[in-house]
Design an enzyme around this catalytic site. Structure first.
Site, PDB file in Angstrom:
ATOM      1  N   TYR A  75     -54.218  57.619  61.707  1.00 58.12           N
ATOM      2  CA  TYR A  75     -54.539  58.475  62.867  1.00 58.12           C
ATOM      3  C   TYR A  75     -55.000  57.629  64.039  1.00 58.12           C
ATOM      4  CZ  TYR A  75     -56.882  62.342  65.401  1.00 58.12           C
ATOM      5  OH  TYR A  75     -57.289  63.273  66.341  1.00 58.12           O
ATOM      6  N   GLY A  77     -52.287  55.286  65.190  1.00 58.59           N
ATOM      7  CA  GLY A  77     -51.189  56.102  65.714  1.00 58.59           C
ATOM      8  C   GLY A  77     -51.513  56.566  67.128  1.00 58.59           C
ATOM      9  N   ARG A 110     -62.861  69.982  58.577  1.00 61.64           N
ATOM     10  CA  ARG A 110     -63.769  69.360  59.543  1.00 61.64           C
ATOM     11  C   ARG A 110     -65.161  69.939  59.355  1.00 61.64           C
ATOM     12  NH1 ARG A 110     -60.005  68.984  64.932  1.00 61.64           N
ATOM     13  NH2 ARG A 110     -58.945  70.790  64.061  1.00 61.64           N
ATOM     14  N   ASP A 170     -66.204  56.095  57.798  1.00 58.06           N
ATOM     15  CA  ASP A 170     -66.732  57.243  58.557  1.00 58.06           C
ATOM     16  C   ASP A 170     -67.605  56.700  59.704  1.00 58.06           C
ATOM     17  OD1 ASP A 170     -67.240  60.438  57.566  1.00 58.06           O
ATOM     18  OD2 ASP A 170     -68.595  59.633  59.088  1.00 58.06           O
TER      19      ASP A 170
HETATM   20  P1  NAD Z   1     -54.812  71.316  64.904  1.00 54.82           P
HETATM   21  O1  NAD Z   1     -54.504  70.685  63.589  1.00 54.82           O
HETATM   22  O2  NAD Z   1     -55.309  72.716  64.911  1.00 54.82           O
HETATM   23  O3  NAD Z   1     -53.537  71.272  65.854  1.00 54.82           O
HETATM   24  C1  NAD Z   1     -52.504  70.347  65.721  1.00 54.82           C
HETATM   25  C2  NAD Z   1     -51.183  71.115  65.783  1.00 54.82           C
HETATM   26  O4  NAD Z   1     -50.102  70.169  65.701  1.00 54.82           O
HETATM   27  C3  NAD Z   1     -51.023  72.082  64.622  1.00 54.82           C
HETATM   28  O5  NAD Z   1     -50.585  73.339  65.094  1.00 54.82           O
HETATM   29  C4  NAD Z   1     -49.972  71.420  63.753  1.00 54.82           C
HETATM   30  O6  NAD Z   1     -49.219  72.337  62.985  1.00 54.82           O
HETATM   31  C5  NAD Z   1     -49.150  70.673  64.787  1.00 54.82           C
HETATM   32  N1  NAD Z   1     -48.381  69.550  64.247  1.00 54.82           N
HETATM   33  C6  NAD Z   1     -48.812  68.588  63.385  1.00 54.82           C
HETATM   34  N2  NAD Z   1     -47.819  67.739  63.103  1.00 54.82           N
HETATM   35  C7  NAD Z   1     -46.734  68.169  63.824  1.00 54.82           C
HETATM   36  C8  NAD Z   1     -45.395  67.723  63.944  1.00 54.82           C
HETATM   37  N3  NAD Z   1     -44.947  66.630  63.267  1.00 54.82           N
HETATM   38  N4  NAD Z   1     -44.546  68.413  64.734  1.00 54.82           N
HETATM   39  C9  NAD Z   1     -44.976  69.516  65.403  1.00 54.82           C
HETATM   40  N5  NAD Z   1     -46.217  70.002  65.318  1.00 54.82           N
HETATM   41  C10 NAD Z   1     -47.092  69.328  64.536  1.00 54.82           C
HETATM   42  O7  NAD Z   1     -55.838  70.355  65.640  1.00 54.82           O
HETATM   43  P2  NAD Z   1     -56.544  70.477  67.069  1.00 54.82           P
HETATM   44  O8  NAD Z   1     -57.980  70.305  66.844  1.00 54.82           O
HETATM   45  O9  NAD Z   1     -56.046  71.654  67.812  1.00 54.82           O
HETATM   46  O10 NAD Z   1     -56.014  69.144  67.754  1.00 54.82           O
HETATM   47  C11 NAD Z   1     -55.014  69.157  68.759  1.00 54.82           C
HETATM   48  C12 NAD Z   1     -54.824  67.750  69.298  1.00 54.82           C
HETATM   49  O11 NAD Z   1     -56.067  67.301  69.863  1.00 54.82           O
HETATM   50  C13 NAD Z   1     -54.429  66.735  68.241  1.00 54.82           C
HETATM   51  O12 NAD Z   1     -53.483  65.851  68.795  1.00 54.82           O
HETATM   52  C14 NAD Z   1     -55.715  66.004  67.938  1.00 54.82           C
HETATM   53  O13 NAD Z   1     -55.489  64.688  67.517  1.00 54.82           O
HETATM   54  C15 NAD Z   1     -56.421  66.057  69.278  1.00 54.82           C
HETATM   55  N6  NAD Z   1     -57.872  65.960  69.101  1.00 54.82           N
HETATM   56  C16 NAD Z   1     -58.599  67.026  68.638  1.00 54.82           C
HETATM   57  C17 NAD Z   1     -59.964  66.880  68.417  1.00 54.82           C
HETATM   58  C18 NAD Z   1     -60.821  68.017  67.929  1.00 54.82           C
HETATM   59  O14 NAD Z   1     -62.008  67.789  67.664  1.00 54.82           O
HETATM   60  N7  NAD Z   1     -60.348  69.231  67.811  1.00 54.82           N
HETATM   61  C19 NAD Z   1     -60.587  65.646  68.670  1.00 54.82           C
HETATM   62  C20 NAD Z   1     -59.805  64.584  69.119  1.00 54.82           C
HETATM   63  C21 NAD Z   1     -58.449  64.753  69.344  1.00 54.82           C
HETATM   64  N1  UDP Z   2     -68.743  65.829  57.050  1.00 51.48           N
HETATM   65  C1  UDP Z   2     -69.670  66.288  56.135  1.00 51.48           C
HETATM   66  N2  UDP Z   2     -69.324  67.325  55.338  1.00 51.48           N
HETATM   67  C2  UDP Z   2     -68.117  67.965  55.408  1.00 51.48           C
HETATM   68  C3  UDP Z   2     -67.176  67.492  56.364  1.00 51.48           C
HETATM   69  C4  UDP Z   2     -67.516  66.417  57.161  1.00 51.48           C
HETATM   70  O1  UDP Z   2     -70.785  65.763  56.040  1.00 51.48           O
HETATM   71  O2  UDP Z   2     -67.891  68.915  54.638  1.00 51.48           O
HETATM   72  C5  UDP Z   2     -69.129  64.710  57.934  1.00 51.48           C
HETATM   73  C6  UDP Z   2     -68.128  63.559  57.975  1.00 51.48           C
HETATM   74  O3  UDP Z   2     -68.383  62.631  56.946  1.00 51.48           O
HETATM   75  C7  UDP Z   2     -68.398  62.991  59.365  1.00 51.48           C
HETATM   76  C8  UDP Z   2     -68.790  64.206  60.191  1.00 51.48           C
HETATM   77  O4  UDP Z   2     -69.182  65.203  59.257  1.00 51.48           O
HETATM   78  O5  UDP Z   2     -69.477  62.089  59.328  1.00 51.48           O
HETATM   79  C9  UDP Z   2     -67.666  64.750  61.064  1.00 51.48           C
HETATM   80  O6  UDP Z   2     -66.544  64.923  60.229  1.00 51.48           O
HETATM   81  P1  UDP Z   2     -65.190  65.610  60.727  1.00 51.48           P
HETATM   82  O7  UDP Z   2     -64.237  65.535  59.585  1.00 51.48           O
HETATM   83  O8  UDP Z   2     -65.480  66.938  61.294  1.00 51.48           O
HETATM   84  O9  UDP Z   2     -64.691  64.728  61.956  1.00 51.48           O
HETATM   85  P2  UDP Z   2     -64.681  63.166  62.311  1.00 51.48           P
HETATM   86  O10 UDP Z   2     -65.547  63.075  63.498  1.00 51.48           O
HETATM   87  O11 UDP Z   2     -65.208  62.341  61.179  1.00 51.48           O
HETATM   88  O12 UDP Z   2     -63.253  62.885  62.584  1.00 51.48           O
END
Ligand code: NAD
Ligand code: UDP
Length: 324
Positions: free
Chosen positions: A147, A150, A188, A275
């Site tokens: 991730y 990527g 999460r 982590d």
């Molecule tokens: P999410 O998993 O709900 O959304 C991701 C979406 O992408 C899903 O609908 C999934 O089905 C789709 N997807 C995955 N692989 C795919 C593929 N190969 N082709 C087409 N669709 C695909 O997660 P989210 O929290 O809504 O995250 C959205 C974006 O924001 C992601 O790129 C994630 O990395 C980024 N992001 C989110 C957070 C967060 O805390 N929510 C933090 C950092 C970055």
């Molecule tokens: N975590 C936890 N219990 C859970 C899920 C996550 O203690 O059931 C912790 C995890 O180890 C990390 C933080 O919560 O330290 C945030 O995790 P998350 O998977 O939400 O996102 P991250 O910021 O690690 O990508």
């Protein structure tokens, strides 16, 4: 009268994507949502299907697709550690090939394109809080690398298309965001704790709970993404989007128990490899260039999120992978 755009949102059926689509449809834009439903389901956008300015395409972004649009938000990628580590090779392909395919569309159509990057590009940071100038401490061979690396490679591709083809690109680095419509089995921390609390099950803290995160409410975050897309041409980024209020995971667990009135007990489980120990965005650039800062406190956002989780039918959701 604001200009109407034809907009592609990849990952548009996901947690953040579905809210972004909602906002864009409300603004009158012509929205195409592309998603393979790996970590989401059609029900997230079901309410938009009857709108004449919304189209849903089931498609995997690791494969190319021909679409004519003038703006792109590239969100397709599993975001929860358990799910992105389930098939790490696919995760890397989604980030890298997804970037190549969406940048290809942008180049052909001369579309403006925004990349949803992540605070994970900073890895387990030695600099705190994290400014965009910090280059990060990512383990390139660890379980989170599919991730983190990527997303880093995707940022590289965005900047190279910008420099080489003069593409109008935008990069936002999103910090932990939560809210209604998170997948209840995404694994999460916020969704896990709320699910466990509402079912009076043990709350699973990984490690001693002293690690920190800074949680942003989804409406604030989506507003930041919209502002970034509309910012002046020289506002390429990367720009951090997140809430600078920092909490330990133990504090989060206690707050969730309080807000749900749960009988859950806190239990400790092994801390996953790599982590990050602490995370907090420096949002100076977002304030300066976008006039953006989050408005929703953790307590207020969690209240809304818990209220939503109380309304869902749990049997209507399938876990994307066994890792939640
Ligand atoms: P999410 O998993 O709900 O959304 C991701 C979406 O992408 C899903 O609908 C999934 O089905 C789709 N997807 C995955 N692989 C795919 C593929 N190969 N082709 C087409 N669709 C695909 O997660 P989210 O929290 O809504 O995250 C959205 C974006 O924001 C992601 O790129 C994630 O990395 C980024 N992001 C989110 C957070 C967060 O805390 N929510 C933090 C950092 C970055
Ligand atoms: N975590 C936890 N219990 C859970 C899920 C996550 O203690 O059931 C912790 C995890 O180890 C990390 C933080 O919560 O330290 C945030 O995790 P998350 O998977 O939400 O996102 P991250 O910021 O690690 O990508």
């Amino acid at each position: 009268m604001p200009q109407i755009h034809r907009i592609l949102v990849t990952g548009g059926a996901g947690f953040l994507g579905s809210h972004l689509c909602e906002r864009l449809v409300e603004q009158g834009h012509d929205v195409i949502c592309v998603d393979n439903f790996f970590t989401s389901q059609k029900s997230n956008v079901a309410h938009l299907l009857s709108q004449p300015n919304f189209d849903l395409v089931r498609h995997d972004i690791t494969q190319s697709i021909v679409l004519d649009v003038d703006q792109i938000y590239n969100l397709a990628c599993p975001a929860a550690p358990g799910h992105y580590q389930y098939n790490p090779i696919k995760t890397m392909k989604t980030s890298v090939l997804g970037a190549i395919h969406t940048l290809g569309i942008a180049k052909r159509c001369r579309a403006k394109i925004l990349q949803a990057s992540t605070s994970e590009v900073y890895g387990d940071p030695e600099v705190h809080p994290q400014p965009e100038s910090y280059r990060g401490a990512v383990n390139p061979v660890g379980p989170r690398a599919c991730y983190d690396e990527g997303k880093r490679a995707a940022e590289t591709l965005f900047m190279d298309y910008h420099r080489m083809h003069r593409l109008d690109v935008r990069i936002v680095r999103i910090f932990n965001t939560y809210g209604p419509r998170m997948h209840p089995y995404d694994g999460r921390v916020v969704s896990n704790f709320i699910r466990q609390a509402l079912h009076n099950e043990d709350i699973t803290i990984f490690g001693d709970g002293s690690q920190t995160r800074s949680f942003c409410y989804r409406d604030d975050l989506v507003e930041g993404m919209l502002r970034m897309m509309d910012a002046p041409d020289d506002c390429v980024g990367p720009i951090n989007l997140g809430n600078p209020d920092e909490f330990t995971i133990l504090e989060l667990a206690k707050l969730v128990i309080e807000l749900t009135g749960s009988r859950s007990q806190i239990v400790h489980k092994e801390l996953p490899t790599d982590d990050p120990t602490r995370r907090r965005p420096d949002i100076t650039l977002a304030k300066k260039h976008l006039g953006w800062s989050p408005r929703t406190s953790l307590r207020e956002g969690l209240e809304k999120t818990v209220a939503w989780f109380r309304t869902i039918r749990w049997d209507e959701y399938r876990a994307p992978t066994p890792n939640y």
